[in-house]
Structure formats: structure tokens, C-alpha cells
Scaffold this motif. Structure first.
Motif, PDB file in Angstrom:
ATOM      1  N   PRO A 253       0.835  -1.200   0.000  1.00 20.42           N
ATOM      2  CA  PRO A 253       0.000   0.000   0.000  1.00 20.42           C
ATOM      3  C   PRO A 253       0.870   1.251   0.000  1.00 20.42           C
ATOM      4  O   PRO A 253       1.845   1.345   0.737  1.00 20.42           O
ATOM      5  N   ALA A 254       0.528   2.209  -0.830  1.00 14.87           N
ATOM      6  CA  ALA A 254       1.308   3.443  -0.928  1.00 14.87           C
ATOM      7  C   ALA A 254       0.810   4.460   0.086  1.00 14.87           C
ATOM      8  O   ALA A 254      -0.281   4.331   0.641  1.00 14.87           O
ATOM      9  N   ASP A 255       1.644   5.488   0.339  1.00 21.47           N
ATOM     10  CA  ASP A 255       1.202   6.589   1.169  1.00 21.47           C
ATOM     11  C   ASP A 255       0.027   7.278   0.490  1.00 21.47           C
ATOM     12  O   ASP A 255      -0.071   7.280  -0.736  1.00 21.47           O
ATOM     13  N   PRO A 256      -0.868   7.872   1.268  1.00 18.01           N
ATOM     14  CA  PRO A 256      -2.020   8.541   0.668  1.00 18.01           C
ATOM     15  C   PRO A 256      -1.566   9.697  -0.207  1.00 18.01           C
ATOM     16  O   PRO A 256      -0.523  10.311   0.045  1.00 18.01           O
ATOM     17  N   PRO A 257      -2.319  10.034  -1.247  1.00 17.27           N
ATOM     18  CA  PRO A 257      -1.945  11.154  -2.106  1.00 17.27           C
ATOM     19  C   PRO A 257      -2.094  12.480  -1.365  1.00 17.27           C
ATOM     20  O   PRO A 257      -2.776  12.569  -0.345  1.00 17.27           O
ATOM     21  N   GLY A 258      -1.470  13.507  -1.894  1.00 19.08           N
ATOM     22  CA  GLY A 258      -1.598  14.819  -1.292  1.00 19.08           C
ATOM     23  C   GLY A 258      -0.295  15.300  -0.700  1.00 19.08           C
ATOM     24  O   GLY A 258       0.699  14.580  -0.643  1.00 19.08           O
ATOM     25  N   PRO A 259      -0.279  16.553  -0.224  1.00 17.83           N
ATOM     26  CA  PRO A 259       0.957  17.168   0.257  1.00 17.83           C
ATOM     27  C   PRO A 259       1.403  16.716   1.640  1.00 17.83           C
ATOM     28  O   PRO A 259       2.554  16.923   2.005  1.00 17.83           O
ATOM     29  N   VAL A 260       0.487  16.133   2.425  1.00 18.41           N
ATOM     30  CA  VAL A 260       0.838  15.679   3.769  1.00 18.41           C
ATOM     31  C   VAL A 260       0.589  14.185   3.856  1.00 18.41           C
ATOM     32  O   VAL A 260      -0.545  13.724   3.690  1.00 18.41           O
ATOM     33  N   VAL A 261       1.642  13.424   4.102  1.00 13.36           N
ATOM     34  CA  VAL A 261       1.538  11.971   4.172  1.00 13.36           C
ATOM     35  C   VAL A 261       0.925  11.547   5.496  1.00 13.36           C
ATOM     36  O   VAL A 261       0.033  10.712   5.552  1.00 13.36           O
ATOM     37  N   ARG A 262       1.427  12.120   6.565  1.00 13.22           N
ATOM     38  CA  ARG A 262       0.911  11.878   7.911  1.00 13.22           C
ATOM     39  C   ARG A 262       1.402  13.008   8.796  1.00 13.22           C
ATOM     40  O   ARG A 262       2.061  13.920   8.318  1.00 13.22           O
TER      41      ARG A 262
ATOM     42  N   HIS B 259       4.791  15.171   8.397  1.00 15.46           N
ATOM     43  CA  HIS B 259       5.464  14.529   7.264  1.00 15.46           C
ATOM     44  C   HIS B 259       4.890  15.089   5.967  1.00 15.46           C
ATOM     45  O   HIS B 259       3.840  14.666   5.505  1.00 15.46           O
ATOM     46  N   PHE B 260       5.613  16.085   5.396  1.00 15.20           N
ATOM     47  CA  PHE B 260       5.192  16.715   4.151  1.00 15.20           C
ATOM     48  C   PHE B 260       5.801  15.993   2.950  1.00 15.20           C
ATOM     49  O   PHE B 260       6.891  15.453   3.021  1.00 15.20           O
ATOM     50  N   ARG B 261       5.086  16.021   1.846  1.00 13.64           N
ATOM     51  CA  ARG B 261       5.616  15.552   0.566  1.00 13.64           C
ATOM     52  C   ARG B 261       5.698  16.749  -0.383  1.00 13.64           C
ATOM     53  O   ARG B 261       4.749  17.519  -0.507  1.00 13.64           O
ATOM     54  N   GLY B 262       6.859  16.931  -1.033  1.00 13.58           N
ATOM     55  CA  GLY B 262       6.970  18.063  -1.934  1.00 13.58           C
ATOM     56  C   GLY B 262       8.327  18.183  -2.580  1.00 13.58           C
ATOM     57  O   GLY B 262       9.076  17.207  -2.676  1.00 13.58           O
ATOM     58  N   LEU B 263       8.660  19.405  -3.010  1.00 16.25           N
ATOM     59  CA  LEU B 263       9.884  19.686  -3.746  1.00 16.25           C
ATOM     60  C   LEU B 263      10.777  20.612  -2.930  1.00 16.25           C
ATOM     61  O   LEU B 263      10.367  21.698  -2.531  1.00 16.25           O
ATOM     62  N   LEU B 264      11.998  20.166  -2.669  1.00 19.14           N
ATOM     63  CA  LEU B 264      12.992  20.992  -1.997  1.00 19.14           C
ATOM     64  C   LEU B 264      13.899  21.597  -3.060  1.00 19.14           C
ATOM     65  O   LEU B 264      14.432  20.878  -3.902  1.00 19.14           O
ATOM     66  N   PHE B 265      14.080  22.912  -3.037  1.00 21.58           N
ATOM     67  CA  PHE B 265      14.885  23.542  -4.079  1.00 21.58           C
ATOM     68  C   PHE B 265      15.642  24.746  -3.534  1.00 21.58           C
ATOM     69  O   PHE B 265      15.258  25.342  -2.527  1.00 21.58           O
ATOM     70  N   LYS B 266      16.737  25.085  -4.213  1.00 18.27           N
ATOM     71  CA  LYS B 266      17.502  26.281  -3.883  1.00 18.27           C
ATOM     72  C   LYS B 266      17.027  27.428  -4.759  1.00 18.27           C
ATOM     73  O   LYS B 266      16.902  27.272  -5.962  1.00 18.27           O
ATOM     74  N   TYR B 267      16.786  28.578  -4.141  1.00 12.13           N
ATOM     75  CA  TYR B 267      16.364  29.749  -4.898  1.00 12.13           C
ATOM     76  C   TYR B 267      17.471  30.785  -4.991  1.00 12.13           C
ATOM     77  O   TYR B 267      17.319  31.814  -5.663  1.00 12.13           O
ATOM     78  N   GLY B 268      18.589  30.548  -4.313  1.00 15.81           N
ATOM     79  CA  GLY B 268      19.727  31.460  -4.330  1.00 15.81           C
ATOM     80  C   GLY B 268      21.011  30.714  -4.048  1.00 15.81           C
ATOM     81  O   GLY B 268      20.996  29.520  -3.717  1.00 15.81           O
TER      82      GLY B 268
ATOM     83  N   GLU C 217       0.290  22.264   8.099  1.00 14.07           N
ATOM     84  CA  GLU C 217      -0.126  20.972   7.542  1.00 14.07           C
ATOM     85  C   GLU C 217      -1.537  21.022   6.965  1.00 14.07           C
ATOM     86  O   GLU C 217      -1.731  20.729   5.781  1.00 14.07           O
ATOM     87  N   PRO C 218      -2.548  21.388   7.754  1.00 16.77           N
ATOM     88  CA  PRO C 218      -3.890  21.468   7.167  1.00 16.77           C
ATOM     89  C   PRO C 218      -4.002  22.550   6.102  1.00 16.77           C
ATOM     90  O   PRO C 218      -4.807  22.432   5.173  1.00 16.77           O
ATOM     91  N   LEU C 219      -3.185  23.589   6.199  1.00 16.90           N
ATOM     92  CA  LEU C 219      -3.209  24.627   5.169  1.00 16.90           C
ATOM     93  C   LEU C 219      -2.703  24.076   3.842  1.00 16.90           C
ATOM     94  O   LEU C 219      -3.279  24.347   2.783  1.00 16.90           O
ATOM     95  N   ALA C 220      -1.628  23.286   3.887  1.00 16.87           N
ATOM     96  CA  ALA C 220      -1.110  22.683   2.654  1.00 16.87           C
ATOM     97  C   ALA C 220      -2.163  21.805   1.990  1.00 16.87           C
ATOM     98  O   ALA C 220      -2.324  21.818   0.765  1.00 16.87           O
ATOM     99  N   ILE C 221      -2.892  21.050   2.801  1.00 19.09           N
ATOM    100  CA  ILE C 221      -3.942  20.172   2.265  1.00 19.09           C
ATOM    101  C   ILE C 221      -5.071  20.995   1.657  1.00 19.09           C
ATOM    102  O   ILE C 221      -5.544  20.716   0.547  1.00 19.09           O
ATOM    103  N   ALA C 222      -5.493  22.039   2.380  1.00 14.07           N
ATOM    104  CA  ALA C 222      -6.600  22.871   1.897  1.00 14.07           C
ATOM    105  C   ALA C 222      -6.213  23.618   0.624  1.00 14.07           C
ATOM    106  O   ALA C 222      -7.017  23.736  -0.306  1.00 14.07           O
ATOM    107  N   LEU C 223      -4.992  24.139   0.558  1.00 13.63           N
ATOM    108  CA  LEU C 223      -4.547  24.847  -0.635  1.00 13.63           C
ATOM    109  C   LEU C 223      -4.419  23.900  -1.822  1.00 13.63           C
ATOM    110  O   LEU C 223      -4.738  24.274  -2.965  1.00 13.63           O
ATOM    111  N   ASP C 224      -3.969  22.681  -1.566  1.00  9.80           N
ATOM    112  CA  ASP C 224      -3.838  21.698  -2.631  1.00  9.80           C
ATOM    113  C   ASP C 224      -5.193  21.437  -3.295  1.00  9.80           C
ATOM    114  O   ASP C 224      -5.281  21.311  -4.517  1.00  9.80           O
ATOM    115  N   LYS C 225      -6.235  21.392  -2.501  1.00 11.61           N
ATOM    116  CA  LYS C 225      -7.574  21.170  -3.046  1.00 11.61           C
ATOM    117  C   LYS C 225      -8.025  22.334  -3.923  1.00 11.61           C
ATOM    118  O   LYS C 225      -8.830  22.155  -4.844  1.00 11.61           O
TER     119      LYS C 225
END
Length: 353
Positions: free
Chosen positions: A58-67, A70-79, A113-121
Motif C-alpha cells: 500500500p502506498a502513502d495517501p496522495p496529497g501534500p501531507v503523508v501523515r 510529514h510533508f511531501r513536496g519539492l525541496l529547491f535552492k532559490y539562491g 499541515e492542514p493549510l497545505a492540504i486545503a490549498l492543494d484542493k
């Protein structure tokens, strides 16, 4: 870099209970296979899900917060600096940028965490930024440095992520960053479609309640007049972080650079500091139980004055809410998402016109 951002500590493996049919300690069967076999043997049969029956776990549930934590996303350098890193959840062309306060970094407040989920929707990404002032760096940084780095991040989002514009969300001293940034009229500030100030409180009024502050302000003033503004203050000035005379004076002195939300500023002084925010849709979320606001301050009267000085910003009072709104998470998320949905879409087609 795609990754999951987590503050959870690794859990230990559970121990397996012995049963009459379990192998003896002299068995060559591995202890790990015994644990696995013990789990399946207890029920007498293994019940497979559709995924596991097909050979997949079974995979982790979809969306930006796994549990939790525990966030799922992209880590990047901007500078170019090592600290100039941001973490983005969701892959959308509309972003809310969270700017934390003193000592903050990633995952600074519970409502993220809940904000990331709400914004994703709503097809929005949440971006958490690390600045030179993040964590213990605030004492040797400045609002000017924060503004430059925030402009770098927005430039990155526009040029590398095809951003159609952003909403800035500041917590605590992150609110000063937003106000200062919007005053600079930096190139990328034209892409800011809205600003949310959550807990815009006075560092000066809070620190004035501490016994050492008055003497330290005098010392900082003397050091600055002697051309030593970039030198560090004594440790007693701020046990949490090394702090320069310039930064201490900015945070603690009357009409210092950071002094934007104090209750003793006149209406004219507030307009001078905040009036330019009238050009941007703004929301002020004020915690009526904020522990960093002295008891003598009339919070209801102050938030009205702050909103008026910004040309009529939207006022949201959170009854009994603390500074980070950890006790009013749902109310915080509802207010932020409602504002973004109403104000965000205005003019998204071209952030430069």
C-alpha cells in the motif's frame, strides 16, 4: 529534489511475542523472518488488499501531507547561499509563500499541515522559505536582507516554476518582512497579489517587559553611534541568538525599522509605516489571546487601527487564539483559504500588468 519533509523521529521495530509453535532460540531462522511470520500466523491467514494482491505494498495517501509532521513536496535552492532553500508542496502555478518569525524555519507553526492540504484542493502550492534570518540567524540579519531574499524566491518561482503570482503569508516578525518588502517596490513585488499578516505584534512592546531591555537599547545606540553597529551585543541582550547592535536597535527601539505594529504609535506614524499596503489586498489575522502582546494593550482597538492604516485591510479576530494559533488551527486555515480564494484569482493572467 522530490522528497518528504518530516520532523518525526524514527520508530523502533516492535518485538515479537513467542508462541508455543515459535522456533527456539537455537533456530537458524532469522529473527526478522520470525517477526514477519508471527504477524501473519496470528490470524491463521493473510488478508491481502487489492494492491498487495497484485504484488505492491500500500502506498502513502496522495496529497501534500503523508501523515502528521510529514510533508511531501519539492525541496529547491532559490539562491546561491546554503540557507537559501525553499520547500514547495503541490505543483501549481499559484503559490502561498509562508514567512516565519524569529527562530522559525520549516514547519514552524501547526496550521501549515492542514493549510497545505486545503490549498492543494484549491490548486495552490504552499512554499516555506528559509532566509538568512531563519532559526538563530535573525540576530545578524535584517529586514533589508530578508526582502532581497524574498525577491529572489519570487523571481525563481516566476522564471523556473511559471508562477502566475503569489500571496505572502507572514507569521509574527514575518509580517514586518512583508511590509518592508512591499515598500521596496522590488521588481518581483508586482507579482504579489495579496498579503496576510498573522500575529503582527510589536517586538518592541514585548521586549520592553523584560528587565534588561532599557540598558541594552542604550548600549546598542552607543555602539551604532561609534560605528560598531555590526558588532555583537552581550549575550544577555538575547540568549536565543547572537545579535548585532543594529538588529537589536531595529527590534527594540521606538520607531526602529521593525517597529510597525506598536499600540503607542500615532495614527500618522502607523500610516507612514503601513500606508503603502493599501495598494495590495491585505488580511490581518489577530490572536486575541496572543501571549506576546502586553496585557495593557487593547487588542481590539489596535487591530482596527492597523487595518485602517493599511487602507482598510480585512480584519480577522481569533478569540482566545495564541501567537501561533496552535489552539485555533482550523480557524486559521479557514480564514487564510477564504482570503486566497477571494483575492488570489484577481489578475492572475499576467502578474506584470
Amino acid at each position: 529534489m522530490n522528497l518528504s519533509l518530516s520532523s518525526s523521529s524514527p520508530s523502533s521495530l516492535p518485538s515479537a511475542a513467542a508462541s508455543p509453535s515459535s522456533p527456539s532460540s537455537s533456530s537458524t531462522t532469522s529473527w526478522l523472518s520470525g517477526i514477519v511470520r508471527g504477524r501473519t500466523d496470528r490470524s491463521g491467514s493473510m488478508k491481502l488488499s487489492a494492491n498487495s494482491a497484485s504484488g505492491f505494498l500500500p502506498a502513502d495517501p496522495p496529497g501534500p501531507v503523508v501523515r502528521k509532521n510529514h510533508f511531501r513536496g519539492l525541496l529547491f535552492k532559490y539562491g546561491p547561499k546554503s540557507i537559501q532553500v525553499a520547500f514547495k508542496t503541490g505543483d501549481f502555478k499559484q503559490q502561498v509563500i509562508f514567512i516565519g518569525g524569529l527562530t522559525d524555519g520549516f514547519m514552524a507553526v501547526e496550521y501549515l499541515e492542514p493549510l497545505a492540504i486545503a490549498l492543494d484542493k484549491e490548486k495552490w502550492s504552499l512554499v516555506q522559505i528559509l532566509l538568512s534570518s531563519s532559526y538563530s540567524g535573525y540576530g545578524t540579519s535584517s529586514l533589508q536582507q530578508d526582502a532581497m531574499e524574498l525577491d529572489q524566491l519570487i523571481s525563481y518561482l516566476i522564471n523556473k516554476e511559471d508562477s502566475e503570482g503569489v500571496v505572502l503569508l507572514g507569521h509574527s516578525t514575518g509580517c514586518q518582512d512583508i511590509v518592508h518588502y512591499m515598500r521596496t517596490n522590488a521588481a518581483c513585488s508586482r507579482a504579489v497579489r495579496g498579503a496576510i499578516l498573522q500575529a503582527p505584534v510589536s517586538d518592541r512592546e514585548y521586549r520592553a517587559t523584560l528587565p534588561e531591555t532599557a540598558a541594552m537599547i542604550d548600549l546598542a545606540s552607543t555602539m551604532i553611534s561609534e560605528g560598531r553597529g555590526l558588532e555583537l551585543m552581550p549575550r544577555d541582550a538575547d540568549p536565543s541568538s547572537p545579535i548585532t547592535a543594529n538588529r537589536y536597535y531595529s527590534l527594540c527601539s521606538y520607531m526602529g525599522d521593525d517597529d510597525m505594529f506598536s499600540s503607542d504609535l500615532t495614527d500618522d506614524q502607523l500610516r507612514m509605516r503601513l500606508g503603502h499596503m493599501a495598494n495590495t489586498p491585505c488580511q490581518v489575522i489577530y490572536s486575541m489571546g496572543d501571549e506576546y502582546v502586553p496585557e495593557y494593550v487593547d487588542k481590539k482597538a489596535l487591530v482596527v487601527r492597523l487595518c485602517k492604516s493599511m487602507g482598510g485591510a480585512e480584519k480577522v479576530e481569533i478569540a482566545h487564539g495564541n501567537h501561533s494559533l496552535s489552539n485555533r488551527v482550523n480557524e486559521a486555515v479557514d480564514a487564510i483559504v477564504d482570503f486566497v480564494k477571494r483575492e488570489g484569482p484577481k489578475g492572475w493572467d499576467d502578474p506584470w500588468h
